[in-house]
Design a protein around this motif. Structure first.
Motif, PDB file in Angstrom:
ATOM      1  N   ALA A  67       0.834  -1.197   0.000  1.00  0.00           N
ATOM      2  CA  ALA A  67       0.000   0.000   0.000  1.00  0.00           C
ATOM      3  C   ALA A  67       0.866   1.243   0.000  1.00  0.00           C
ATOM      4  CB  ALA A  67      -0.919   0.001   1.225  1.00  0.00           C
ATOM      5  N   ARG A  68       1.891   1.249   0.842  1.00  0.00           N
ATOM      6  CA  ARG A  68       2.796   2.400   0.912  1.00  0.00           C
ATOM      7  C   ARG A  68       3.478   2.643  -0.436  1.00  0.00           C
ATOM      8  NH1 ARG A  68       6.594   5.678   3.264  1.00  0.00           N
ATOM      9  NH2 ARG A  68       8.769   5.204   2.801  1.00  0.00           N
ATOM     10  N   ARG A  69       3.962   1.578  -1.069  1.00  0.00           N
ATOM     11  CA  ARG A  69       4.648   1.741  -2.353  1.00  0.00           C
ATOM     12  C   ARG A  69       3.702   2.269  -3.432  1.00  0.00           C
ATOM     13  NH1 ARG A  69       7.138  -3.299  -0.716  1.00  0.00           N
ATOM     14  NH2 ARG A  69       5.571  -4.430  -1.933  1.00  0.00           N
ATOM     15  N   LEU A  70       2.472   1.762  -3.435  1.00  0.00           N
ATOM     16  CA  LEU A  70       1.503   2.226  -4.440  1.00  0.00           C
ATOM     17  C   LEU A  70       1.189   3.709  -4.246  1.00  0.00           C
ATOM     18  CD1 LEU A  70      -0.820  -0.891  -4.435  1.00  0.00           C
ATOM     19  CD2 LEU A  70       0.366   0.004  -6.449  1.00  0.00           C
ATOM     20  N   TYR A  71       1.033   4.131  -2.981  1.00  0.00           N
ATOM     21  CA  TYR A  71       0.810   5.559  -2.726  1.00  0.00           C
ATOM     22  C   TYR A  71       1.993   6.385  -3.211  1.00  0.00           C
ATOM     23  CZ  TYR A  71      -3.242   4.702   0.350  1.00  0.00           C
ATOM     24  OH  TYR A  71      -4.473   4.357   0.852  1.00  0.00           O
ATOM     25  N   ARG A  72       3.183   5.897  -2.955  1.00  0.00           N
ATOM     26  CA  ARG A  72       4.372   6.649  -3.360  1.00  0.00           C
ATOM     27  C   ARG A  72       4.480   6.753  -4.884  1.00  0.00           C
ATOM     28  NH1 ARG A  72       9.710   5.016  -0.174  1.00  0.00           N
ATOM     29  NH2 ARG A  72      10.392   6.902  -1.248  1.00  0.00           N
ATOM     30  N   MET A  73       4.029   5.716  -5.575  1.00  0.00           N
ATOM     31  CA  MET A  73       4.077   5.758  -7.037  1.00  0.00           C
ATOM     32  C   MET A  73       3.062   6.739  -7.606  1.00  0.00           C
ATOM     33  SD  MET A  73       6.640   4.047  -7.968  1.00  0.00           S
ATOM     34  CE  MET A  73       6.358   4.139  -9.735  1.00  0.00           C
ATOM     35  N   VAL A  74       1.963   6.988  -6.879  1.00  0.00           N
ATOM     36  CA  VAL A  74       1.037   8.043  -7.303  1.00  0.00           C
ATOM     37  C   VAL A  74       1.781   9.370  -7.350  1.00  0.00           C
ATOM     38  CG1 VAL A  74      -1.023   9.373  -6.685  1.00  0.00           C
ATOM     39  CG2 VAL A  74      -1.017   6.889  -6.390  1.00  0.00           C
ATOM     40  N   VAL A  75       2.543   9.643  -6.289  1.00  0.00           N
ATOM     41  CA  VAL A  75       3.296  10.890  -6.201  1.00  0.00           C
ATOM     42  C   VAL A  75       4.398  10.928  -7.247  1.00  0.00           C
ATOM     43  CG1 VAL A  75       4.692  12.356  -4.698  1.00  0.00           C
ATOM     44  CG2 VAL A  75       2.813  11.009  -3.735  1.00  0.00           C
ATOM     45  N   ASP A  76       5.069   9.800  -7.456  1.00  0.00           N
ATOM     46  CA  ASP A  76       6.202   9.737  -8.376  1.00  0.00           C
ATOM     47  C   ASP A  76       5.775   9.889  -9.825  1.00  0.00           C
ATOM     48  OD1 ASP A  76       8.755   9.444  -9.284  1.00  0.00           O
ATOM     49  OD2 ASP A  76       8.911   7.295  -8.868  1.00  0.00           O
ATOM     50  N   LEU A  77       4.732   9.159 -10.220  1.00  0.00           N
ATOM     51  CA  LEU A  77       4.301   9.172 -11.619  1.00  0.00           C
ATOM     52  C   LEU A  77       3.340  10.310 -11.944  1.00  0.00           C
ATOM     53  CD1 LEU A  77       3.658   5.346 -12.227  1.00  0.00           C
ATOM     54  CD2 LEU A  77       5.683   6.683 -12.872  1.00  0.00           C
TER      55      LEU A  77
END
Length: 329
Positions: free
Chosen positions: A142-152
């Motif tokens: 979940a944490r990684r998916l949230y971070r990828m929202v910010v990244d991409l």
């Protein structure tokens, strides 16, 4: 998140990189997956499997070949020694592994509604992590998916909340780990394991005067409060001041009513503690402060559930029912 706190430790954070340095980043289109994707040596399902790319892991697409993608991906392969890793994880040293995955469930910056897709999957995974017996990597996925929202999708209207949710998951995991240590019972906050505030402060800097900055500030109170009060009235009184100050400085925060209730409850506890020490004057003063804070809470946030809880707190004090310690006469 409450149910996962006793399950995870900060060691889970080791090897959860979601970004590479400019020197090591391969060329191609950055993306991630929303499912467990097998990584093969060749573009063939019968080929040897190198590893598994789990949701939220960063990958770079280097080549398309029919229904296959050749990628460089961060995987669950351990890349550092736990003995050499920092207490709260190393999120920048994972080395990408090359291989082939099937072209499905891959989200890039060009994916239509990609930000909503990643955010929605992150919420679903976070809900899974809150269940009684979650998969071991659910919270981190979940944490990684949230971070990828910010990244991409840094300009997405979901980016600020995604950054907050990612930071809060990490915070709660660190907190669970810190509370499992003997130092958690130390009275002075500086004797306890301090939680890493880097991501929280980044939220405050990037999104100042927002709901997310307010929530970050509330989480960081964890580093300021006492561990075990050890019978000292100074601890609840100090904490009451901290929570009351938060409510004053962040009046529009979703946590402001909670903060006022925490302040009132601590003053009421101090009143009980002073009474047990036969100090009636300080006991009455502490309870008066508790009632005053409770009144502020009920007046400013009347629709909040904490306003009702404050009413119950005042009622108990007036009925001389102990708030702290034994509830038996």
């Amino acid at each position: 998140m409450q149910k996962i706190l006793i399950v995870f430790s900060a060691l889970v954070l080791i090897g959860t990189s979601t970004s590479w340095s400019q020197k090591t980043a391969p060329h191609g289109t950055k993306g991630t997956v929303v499912h467990n994707a097998n990584l093969y040596v060749q573009a063939d399902e019968s080929a040897d499997r190198v590893s598994t790319v789990t949701p939220g892991r960063e990958l770079v697409i280097a080549e398309h070949s029919g229904k296959w993608l050749r990628v460089f991906a961060n995987t669950d392969v351990q890349t550092v020694s736990e003995a050499d890793a920092p207490v709260f994880g190393n999120e920048t040293n994972a080395q990408p592994i090359s291989g082939w995955i099937m072209d499905k469930g891959v989200v890039t910056a060009e994916t239509q509604k990609g930000d909503a897709i990643l955010f929605g999957e992150a919420v679903s995974m976070e809900n899974v992590a809150s269940q009684a017996h979650p998969p071991p990597d659910a919270a981190q996925s979940a944490r990684r998916l949230y971070r990828m929202v910010v990244d991409l999708f840094p300009q997405s209207p979901l980016a600020a909340e995604a950054m907050w949710r990612a930071a809060d998951i990490r915070w709660q995991l660190q907190k669970a780990d810190a509370l499992s240590l003997p130092s958690a019972h130390e009275k002075a906050n500086y004797l306890r394991e301090q939680l890493d505030e880097t991501e929280m402060k980044k939220i405050q800097k990037q999104y100042p005067r927002t709901k997310w900055a307010d929530l970050a500030a509330y989480d960081m109170i964890d580093n300021k409060v006492c561990g075990d009060w050890q019978g000292s009235e100074k601890c609840p009184e100090k904490e009451a001041d901290i929570y009351a100050k938060y409510a004053d400085e962040h009046p529009d925060s979703p946590k402001a009513p909670d903060a006022l209730f925490q302040a009132a409850w601590r003053e009421a506890c101090a009143g009980d503690m002073y009474q047990s020490d036969n100090d009636d004057k300080k006991s009455n003063d502490a309870r008066a402060r508790a009632k005053d804070i409770a009144g502020r809470l009920q007046g400013k946030y009347p629709e909040s559930e904490y306003a009702a809880r404050a009413a119950g707190l005042v009622y108990k004090m007036e009925q001389q029912i102990p708030i702290y310690g034994s509830d038996r006469e």
